[in-house]
Scaffold this active site. Structure first.
Site, short mmCIF file in Angstrom:
data_model
loop_
_atom_site.label_atom_id
_atom_site.label_comp_id
_atom_site.label_asym_id
_atom_site.label_seq_id
_atom_site.Cartn_x
_atom_site.Cartn_y
_atom_site.Cartn_z
N TYR A 17 13.27 31.27 5.59
CA TYR A 17 11.98 31.92 5.85
C TYR A 17 11.80 32.25 7.32
O TYR A 17 12.17 31.46 8.20
CB TYR A 17 10.83 31.02 5.41
CG TYR A 17 10.62 30.99 3.92
CD1 TYR A 17 10.54 32.15 3.16
CD2 TYR A 17 10.46 29.77 3.27
CE1 TYR A 17 10.33 32.11 1.79
CE2 TYR A 17 10.23 29.70 1.89
CZ TYR A 17 10.17 30.89 1.17
OH TYR A 17 9.95 30.83 -0.18
N LYS A 56 0.85 -1.21 0.00
CA LYS A 56 0.00 0.00 0.00
C LYS A 56 0.88 1.26 0.00
O LYS A 56 2.08 1.18 0.33
CB LYS A 56 -0.91 -0.01 1.23
CG LYS A 56 -0.18 0.02 2.57
CD LYS A 56 -1.14 -0.30 3.72
CE LYS A 56 -0.41 -0.28 5.06
NZ LYS A 56 -1.24 -0.81 6.16
#
Ligand SMILES: *Cc1c(COP(=O)(O)O)cnc(C)c1O
Length: 369
Positions: free
Chosen positions: A264, A38
Site C-alpha cells: 500500500y 488480565k
C-alpha cells in the site's frame, strides 16, 4: 511439534510452570502469590493460564475488569480473583460471581457498599488501593479518616488487603522515587492498623518489584509479565522462558524487479531485484503498523526476513532475497531467539503492548498441557 500451516500462537504451559516456580523461588515460602491474567492473560488465553496457575497453587488471580473475571468463573476457576479496576456498573455482577474489588476512591467505596448492602452481604472481601506516586488509581492519605468512618464496625465489608502499585520498579534511575513509594506504603499500613484497627494483608510489587525490591514483598506479590517470560531486564530474561511463540506461514513468493513498489501507498520501492514473501498476518492480528517499513524482522529457515512496506490489515510482506525458502514454509514472527521483547523494542514499544495486542483471530495452540 507440527510446523505451522496458518497463523498460530503457541502457548507453552511448561514455560509458564518454570516461570511461576522461578518467581516463587524469589519469595519467602509464606509470601502469597497473585498471578495477573488480565487482558487474556497478556494476550495468550486467560482460561488456560488461570487453570494452570490454579493447579500450580497460586493464592490469587487478578484481572483488570469484571467481564474478565466472569469468564474465569464461567470456566470453573475457584481461586480468589482480584479485580484491579472495577467500575460501578458491574458491582452487582461482581458480588454474584465472588470477584473481589480493588477500591480506589471514596465514590467507588460508597457505591460498592451500596451494592453489598442491597445484596445482604456480610464481610465481603474488598481491597483498598492507595496512590503512592503513580497517580493513576488509589485513595490519598487524606482519605484515611473517611475510610475509618465508613469501614469501622461495617458488617457488610471486610478489608482483606491494602495495596499500592509502583511507577518505575524496572528503572534503576528511579530507585529513590521507588523507595519513597515503599516508605509511603509503610506509613499507610501503620495508619490503617491504627485507624481501622485491622491488619489486612499487604501487597505492592509487580514483576520487576519482586526482582528489584525484595525488601517490600510483604504478604503477597502480583506478577504478570514475569509469568509470561519477561523480566524487563536481560539477566532475568535469561532465567525465564517466553510462554508464547507467534508463528505463521509463507503464502506467496514474488520476484520483484528494480523500480517496482511493494504494498500500500508504494511505501517500499526496490533498488535492486528482490524476492518477497507474503505472510497471512497483519495489523488486525496484532502486528501494528509500527512494525512495518524495515523496523523489525521475522525468522524463516533461521534467517532474518525484514518486514518491508506498510503492514496491511491481514498481511505483511517480508524480504527473503537471501533466504532459501518456499511457499508453505513456517515463519517465526517472534519467539525463540527473537523474543517478543526484542521484536517490540525494534519498533520502540514494549513486550506488554505486543503480547496483549495479539488479536482473538489468531488460533491458540496449547503445548505441554
Ligand atoms: C498489571 C498489573 C500488575 C502486573 O504487572 P507486571 O509488570 O506485568 O508484573 C501488578 N499490579 C497491578 C496493579 C497491575 O495493574
Amino acid at each position: 511439534m507440527a510446523k505451522a500451516t496458518e497463523t498460530v500462537l503457541e502457548i507453552d504451559l511448561r514455560a509458564l510452570e518454570h516461570n511461576y516456580l522461578y518467581l516463587k523461588g524469589r519469595l519467602p515460602p509464606e509470601t502469597q502469590f497473585l498471578g495477573v491474567v488480565k487482558a487474556f492473560a497478556y494476550g495468550s488465553d486467560s482460561v488456560t493460564i488461570a487453570k494452570k496457575l490454579e493447579a500450580l497453587g497460586t493464592d490469587y488471580l487478578a484481572v483488570a475488569y469484571v467481564r474478565e473475571g466472569v469468564v474465569l468463573r464461567d470456566a470453573g476457576i475457584r481461586t480468589p480473583i482480584l479485580v484491579l479496576h472495577p467500575l460501578p456498573v458491574s458491582f452487582d455482577e461482581m458480588i454474584e460471581r465472588c470477584l473481589e474489588p480493588s477500591l480506589y476512591c471514596p465514590k467507588i467505596l460508597k457505591k460498592f457498599l451500596e451494592a453489598a448492602k442491597s445484596q445482604a452481604q456480610t464481610a465481603y472481601p474488598v481491597h483498598l488501593k492507595f496512590n503512592t506516586g503513580l497517580n493513576r488509581l488509589g485513595f490519598a492519605d487524606k482519605d484515611m479518616d473517611y475510610l475509618a468512618e465508613q469501614l469501622n464496625g461495617r458488617k457488610e465489608l471486610k478489608v482483606a488487603s491494602i495495596l499500592s502499585h509502583l511507577a518505575a520498579s524496572e528503572d534503576f534511575n528511579e530507585r529513590a522515587f521507588t523507595r519513597n513509594q515503599i516508605k509511603a506504603f509503610e506509613k499507610i499500613s501503620l495508619e490503617i492498623h491504627k485507624k481501622l484497627r485491622a491488619r489486612p494483608f499487604r501487597h505492592l510489587l509487580n514483576t520487576s518489584g519482586i526482582i528489584n525490591y525484595p525488601e517490600a514483598q510483604y504478604d503477597m506479590v502480583r506478577s504478570g509479565i514475569g509469568l509470561y517470560g519477561f523480566g524487563n531486564d536481560a539477566k532475568i530474561d535469561k532465567q525465564l522462558r517466553p510462554v508464547v511463540t507467534l508463528k505463521t506461514v509463507i503464502s506467496q513468493i514474488h520476484s520483484i524487479a528494480p523500480g517496482e513498489s511493494i504494498g500500500y501507498n508504494r511505501a517500499f520501492v526496490t533498488q535492486s531485484p528482490r524476492v518477497t514473501a507474503t505472510l497471512p498476518i497483519g495489523h488486525a492480528d496484532g502486528i501494528g503498523r509500527q512494525y512495518g517499513n524495515g523496523k523489525t524482522f521475522v525468522t524463516i529457515q533461521g534467517k532474518k526476513a525484514t518486514i518491508i512496506g506498510n503492514v496491511c490489515m491481514d498481511m505483511i510482506m517480508v524480504d527473503i532475497t537471501d533466504i532459501d525458502c518456499q511457499e508453505g514454509d513456517e515463519v517465526i514472527v517472534f519467539g525463540g531467539n527473537h523474543t517478543a521483547d526484542g521484536f517490540a523494542k525494534n519498533a520502540s514499544t514494549i513486550s506488554y503492548e505486543l503480547l496483549t495486542g495479539i488479536s482473538q483471530r489468531v488460533k491458540r495452540i496449547i503445548l505441554n498441557e
